[in-house]
Write a protein that holds these residues in place. Structure first.
Motif, short mmCIF file in Angstrom:
data_model
loop_
_atom_site.label_atom_id
_atom_site.label_comp_id
_atom_site.label_asym_id
_atom_site.label_seq_id
_atom_site.Cartn_x
_atom_site.Cartn_y
_atom_site.Cartn_z
N GLY A 163 1.53 -1.59 -0.41
CA GLY A 163 0.18 -0.57 0.11
C GLY A 163 1.01 1.35 0.24
O GLY A 163 0.72 1.82 0.06
N LYS A 164 2.11 0.79 -0.16
CA LYS A 164 3.03 2.25 -0.36
C LYS A 164 2.71 3.37 1.22
O LYS A 164 2.87 4.28 1.16
N GLU A 165 2.95 2.21 1.94
CA GLU A 165 3.09 2.58 3.42
C GLU A 165 3.94 2.06 4.02
O GLU A 165 5.04 1.19 3.78
N LEU A 166 4.30 2.91 5.02
CA LEU A 166 6.13 2.01 5.93
C LEU A 166 5.73 1.70 7.23
O LEU A 166 3.89 2.11 7.97
N HIS A 167 5.88 0.54 7.80
CA HIS A 167 6.11 -0.37 8.71
C HIS A 167 7.40 0.41 9.27
O HIS A 167 8.27 0.79 9.00
N PHE A 168 7.41 0.00 10.71
CA PHE A 168 8.80 -0.04 10.87
C PHE A 168 9.69 -0.50 11.85
O PHE A 168 8.86 -1.26 13.14
N ALA A 169 10.68 -0.71 12.01
CA ALA A 169 11.35 -2.60 12.98
C ALA A 169 12.45 -0.91 13.39
O ALA A 169 12.93 -0.90 13.54
N PRO A 170 12.62 -2.15 14.49
CA PRO A 170 13.55 -1.33 15.93
C PRO A 170 15.17 -2.20 15.26
O PRO A 170 15.24 -3.20 14.62
N VAL A 206 16.73 -6.30 8.16
CA VAL A 206 16.44 -7.76 7.27
C VAL A 206 15.71 -8.60 8.30
O VAL A 206 15.79 -9.06 9.48
N ALA A 207 14.49 -9.36 7.89
CA ALA A 207 13.57 -10.18 8.48
C ALA A 207 13.45 -9.35 9.56
O ALA A 207 14.37 -10.46 10.70
N PRO A 208 13.02 -8.53 10.35
CA PRO A 208 13.05 -7.72 11.67
C PRO A 208 11.70 -9.39 12.62
O PRO A 208 10.98 -9.48 11.57
N ARG A 209 11.91 -9.53 13.71
CA ARG A 209 11.01 -10.10 14.14
C ARG A 209 10.11 -9.43 14.59
O ARG A 209 8.96 -10.06 14.60
N GLU A 210 9.55 -7.84 14.70
CA GLU A 210 9.21 -7.38 15.21
C GLU A 210 8.58 -6.15 14.31
O GLU A 210 9.53 -5.38 14.10
N TRP A 211 7.98 -5.16 13.52
CA TRP A 211 7.35 -4.00 13.38
C TRP A 211 6.26 -3.53 13.94
O TRP A 211 5.32 -3.97 14.57
N PHE A 212 6.60 -2.41 13.97
CA PHE A 212 5.28 -1.66 14.12
C PHE A 212 4.23 -0.57 12.90
O PHE A 212 5.47 0.10 12.20
#
Length: 206
Positions: free
Chosen positions: A83-90, A108-114
């Motif tokens: 959807g051309k939106e951003l997620h954010f990963a630690p 790369v392959a984050p275990r979680e994202w927000f």
């Protein structure tokens, strides 16, 4: 020149000026940015602080990120999502990264994202800004789409949007597009600018 051409010309001008900065000037700006952000209470306390991986001459966050972990805060990097939106990963120093479709490193392959609405503070890259909080990005619309939910809310709220820029990226007035999401603050290498999104001049704090 129409408004679209003017925006593109300004993008090219600012991008070239950033790329032309010599390393000592870039390092000095990074030190200035750290001092500026130390004036922002949310930078010192918010738990989820998102930023960016500096590329194309952007003001680096290398001095801004390390203090977060020592205070128990988390730093997050953007991920290109559907959807051309951003997620954010630690992300922490040493975690694996790889370039995305634009060549910008992301986790790369984050275990979680927000999702964007789960963040507390976002350090937003930009090419140009004015003191009313208007921002000129690269034209992809990723940040405006991701934080569009803020447009109907009383500001400031969470997440707090803080543009990061060299002082020379300031312009007197940027034309506003309907989809633009204004910034709450701009942190430069010289000052913290509180943006007034009602259309009046923002108050600068030295």
């Amino acid at each position: 020149m129409d408004a679209t051409a003017q925006r593109q010309s300004l993008r090219e001008q600012m991008a070239e000026r950033r790329r032309a900065l010599p390393p000592p000037a870039r390092m000095a700006a990074a030190q200035g940015l750290r001092r500026t952000l130390d004036q922002l209470p949310e930078y010192l306390t918010d738990l989820r602080v998102a930023g960016y991986w500096a590329s194309g001459g952007e003001l680096p966050l290398n001095l801004v990120i390390p203090p977060l972990a020592t205070r128990g805060q988390r730093f997050l990097l953007p991920l290109l999502a559907k959807g051309k939106e951003l997620h954010f990963a630690p992300w922490r120093d040493g975690d694996p990264i790889a370039p995305n479709r634009y060549g910008i490193p992301e986790p790369v392959a984050p275990r979680e994202w927000f999702a964007p609405f789960q963040l507390d503070l976002v350090l937003v890259p930009l090419l140009a800004f004015d003191r009313r909080g208007h921002r000129l990005g690269h034209g992809g619309g990723w940040y405006d789409r991701s934080f569009a939910f803020l447009k109907g809310q009383a500001r400031p709220t969470e997440p707090l949007l803080v543009g990061v820029a060299y002082a020379f990226q300031e312009v007197d007035n940027l034309a506003v597009e309907p989809w633009d999401v204004p910034l709450d603050y701009v942190a430069t290498d010289r000052e913290l600018i509180a943006c007034n999104t009602t259309g009046q001049d923002g108050a600068a704090h030295a």
